[in-house]
Design an enzyme around this catalytic site. Sequence first.
Site, PDB file in Angstrom:
ATOM      1  N   GLU A   1     -11.051 -10.814  -4.589  1.00  0.00           N
ATOM      2  CA  GLU A   1      -9.652 -10.635  -4.188  1.00  0.00           C
ATOM      3  C   GLU A   1      -9.024 -11.924  -3.679  1.00  0.00           C
ATOM      4  O   GLU A   1      -7.828 -11.962  -3.393  1.00  0.00           O
ATOM      5  CB  GLU A   1      -9.549  -9.604  -3.056  1.00  0.00           C
ATOM      6  CG  GLU A   1     -10.168  -8.281  -3.383  1.00  0.00           C
ATOM      7  CD  GLU A   1      -9.810  -7.234  -2.361  1.00  0.00           C
ATOM      8  OE1 GLU A   1      -8.808  -6.548  -2.570  1.00  0.00           O
ATOM      9  OE2 GLU A   1     -10.526  -7.103  -1.353  1.00  0.00           O
TER      10      GLU A   1
ATOM     11  N   ARG B   1     -15.664   1.860  -1.031  1.00  0.00           N
ATOM     12  CA  ARG B   1     -15.366   0.553  -0.439  1.00  0.00           C
ATOM     13  C   ARG B   1     -15.370   0.692   1.071  1.00  0.00           C
ATOM     14  O   ARG B   1     -14.775   1.636   1.609  1.00  0.00           O
ATOM     15  CB  ARG B   1     -14.000   0.067  -0.914  1.00  0.00           C
ATOM     16  CG  ARG B   1     -13.632  -1.273  -0.310  1.00  0.00           C
ATOM     17  CD  ARG B   1     -12.365  -1.799  -0.874  1.00  0.00           C
ATOM     18  NE  ARG B   1     -11.201  -1.101  -0.341  1.00  0.00           N
ATOM     19  CZ  ARG B   1      -9.960  -1.378  -0.703  1.00  0.00           C
ATOM     20  NH1 ARG B   1      -9.725  -2.309  -1.614  1.00  0.00           N
ATOM     21  NH2 ARG B   1      -8.946  -0.728  -0.186  1.00  0.00           N
TER      22      ARG B   1
ATOM     23  N   HIS C   1       0.813  -1.214   0.000  1.00  0.00           N
ATOM     24  CA  HIS C   1       0.000   0.000   0.000  1.00  0.00           C
ATOM     25  C   HIS C   1       0.849   1.266   0.000  1.00  0.00           C
ATOM     26  O   HIS C   1       0.432   2.294  -0.508  1.00  0.00           O
ATOM     27  CB  HIS C   1      -1.018  -0.041   1.142  1.00  0.00           C
ATOM     28  CG  HIS C   1      -2.143  -0.957   0.810  1.00  0.00           C
ATOM     29  ND1 HIS C   1      -2.156  -2.276   1.200  1.00  0.00           N
ATOM     30  CD2 HIS C   1      -3.244  -0.757   0.048  1.00  0.00           C
ATOM     31  CE1 HIS C   1      -3.247  -2.840   0.701  1.00  0.00           C
ATOM     32  NE2 HIS C   1      -3.927  -1.957   0.011  1.00  0.00           N
TER      33      HIS C   1
ATOM     34  N   ASP D   1      -4.606  -8.098  -4.378  1.00  0.00           N
ATOM     35  CA  ASP D   1      -4.774  -9.169  -3.402  1.00  0.00           C
ATOM     36  C   ASP D   1      -4.991 -10.519  -4.077  1.00  0.00           C
ATOM     37  O   ASP D   1      -4.556 -11.550  -3.557  1.00  0.00           O
ATOM     38  CB  ASP D   1      -5.947  -8.851  -2.466  1.00  0.00           C
ATOM     39  CG  ASP D   1      -5.506  -7.909  -1.359  1.00  0.00           C
ATOM     40  OD1 ASP D   1      -4.419  -8.140  -0.804  1.00  0.00           O
ATOM     41  OD2 ASP D   1      -6.229  -6.949  -1.078  1.00  0.00           O
TER      42      ASP D   1
HETATM   43  C1  PEP Z   1      -6.656  -4.928  -4.696  1.00  0.00           C
HETATM   44  O1  PEP Z   1      -6.412  -5.747  -3.818  1.00  0.00           O
HETATM   45  O2  PEP Z   1      -6.376  -5.100  -5.902  1.00  0.00           O
HETATM   46  C2  PEP Z   1      -7.294  -3.642  -4.359  1.00  0.00           C
HETATM   47  C3  PEP Z   1      -7.678  -2.804  -5.282  1.00  0.00           C
HETATM   48  O3  PEP Z   1      -7.410  -3.353  -3.017  1.00  0.00           O
HETATM   49  P1  PEP Z   1      -6.182  -2.815  -2.138  1.00  0.00           P
HETATM   50  O4  PEP Z   1      -5.023  -2.582  -3.062  1.00  0.00           O
HETATM   51  O5  PEP Z   1      -6.629  -1.579  -1.460  1.00  0.00           O
HETATM   52  O6  PEP Z   1      -5.960  -3.955  -1.215  1.00  0.00           O
HETATM   53 MG    MG Z   2      -7.289  -5.432  -1.879  1.00  0.00          MG
END
Ligand code: PEP
Ligand code: MG
Length: 593
Positions: free
Chosen positions: A448, A347, A203, A472
């Site tokens: 995911e 989300r 992240h 994910d």
């Molecule tokens: C993902 O997992 O692709 C997603 C968009 O969620 P995040 O990156 O916030 O986990």
């Molecule tokens: Mg994700």
Amino acid sequence: MSLQIFGLAVSRGVAIGRAVLVASSRVDVAHYFIEPEKVESELARLHAAREVVVKEFENLKRDLPPDAPAELPALLDVHLMLTQDEALVEAARTWVVDRHYNAEWALSAQLEVLARHFDEMEDPYLRERKHDLEQVVERLLRALIPGEQQGVTAAPSAVKPRDFGGEDPLVLVASDISPADMLQFKRSVFTGFVTDVGGKTSHTAIVARSLDIPAVVGARQASSLIRQDDWVIIDGDAGLVIVDPSPIVLEEYRFRQRQSELERERLARLRHTPAVTLDGERIELLANIELPGDAAAALESGAQGVGLFRSEFLFMNRASGLPSEDEQFEAYRAVVESMGGLPVTIRTVDIGADKPLDRHGHDRHDAMINPALGLRAIRWSLSEPGMFRQQLRAILRASAFGRVRLLIPMLAHLSEIRSTFEAIGQARQQLLDAGQQLGQIEVGAMIEVPAASLMLPIFLRHFDFVSIGTNDLIQYTLAIDRADEAVAHLYDPWHPAVLRLVSDTIHFSRLAGKDVCVCGEMAGDTDFTELLLAMGLRSFSMHPTQIPSVKQRVLRADTRRLAAKLHEILAADNPQAASRTAFGAAAIAPALA
Ligand code: PEP
Ligand code: MG
């Protein structure tokens, strides 16, 4: 002597600047430039803080109970001595006077310089004194920032070095930066980032990309090899960091910097061009955002809506408690209204794993047994039903102000789907009972986890739409922690198993007449644009900055010709190579002028 350090390319472009080394624990110290006329008052703050800390130590010493361990007075003397040592506060003055750093930044910069000297000491006793120095600096910082620690909302000022004419650009070098701290740099002075740890879709990397600032993560030794004030080039395309470059290399990179700025300006002209392929397919290009203020960048980039509002960033690093229902509602309504009738997909919180609520709190990443497989996203929300309903009420209330879509992260079980809908039903009823106005709201699930993709028909029966979180999905399909640079080489979006899951999810969702979007990093990566179009994807959600280049690929694409190549790529041993061959000049129309 020039030095090259390799890491992972996570945010494109070239940054050239002087290194600012920041220890992870002090990344949340405010970094900003002060106006030249404020130098004296900033120095006064620094000295006042020293006086406060000296007094604290003197009082502590005076009030020591008679039975206190004998080492304590000696330790307090060491701390007192360090506080008054010329090499600390007096030396920090230079950063304020010469560089116009704010007092907190000046102190932490000086600490990094001194810490390096301590690290190099032969005598283990003296080496250990580094920790005492760190403690003293923590006290000084606390004296400068009374009360709460600085949070995201207390971001540094936007004064840039060039405002003072000719000061050098700066790049930040740290062992690690949390996503919330990264976000803090949105309005900061840094033009690039290097971290020792992190993966391509950690992240922290995602936030760096959303800031559109060149960044390299997973550069292992960077924070110990680079020294405070070194000149550094960050090549965010190649994942390369060059320390103390030669004049020729520097000139080459300055040239590349200018080229990429020109390219961005050229692409920005596509903003108002509709994203339609050569064979007339309309492609929806949506924005991923982290905070309400990002809606402006989404519109600026030509996004047709928000495909993913990562609401958890509203919850992180807060000085006092979680955001109330009203505070959340205002944030969601602000986005919905800014988007002026375009859809906004909110989300529910994805807290946990590499996005802890509070880096000092009970849910610390390293306190969990296995954070990526632990209590995160919908699991966390369902374990906090009051908090979850509160968020749902805030989102439902915002739906009265525009087109809101509700998105649930990381579902894998039918029981979770049921509990989620129960919570939505309860939240809705509470609002209706209170006489609140509600709009229509579609509810979608993120795909995911491989389990979700494999049980897609069940998901499609319950949800209005699905959104594939490839970041994910890759992590859980390949059992690779996306934040761990030690296994980053195995984190492979081209893996045939990943492509099969993505392709099947798109295919069967469309067959069921349900909307399907990809909102993971793959959607904004132009290496995948043709392949995703070939799979039948018509809705992509990405960082606003990526929209122009993806749009350019869309405008050159012919989806029928691309789809004809899909089978061959999915069946290939090396789908990446097969994709390159199949989607070369033959399948894509010549470049637009
Ligand atoms: C993902 O997992 O692709 C997603 C968009 O969620 P995040 O990156 O916030 O986990
Ligand atoms: Mg994700």
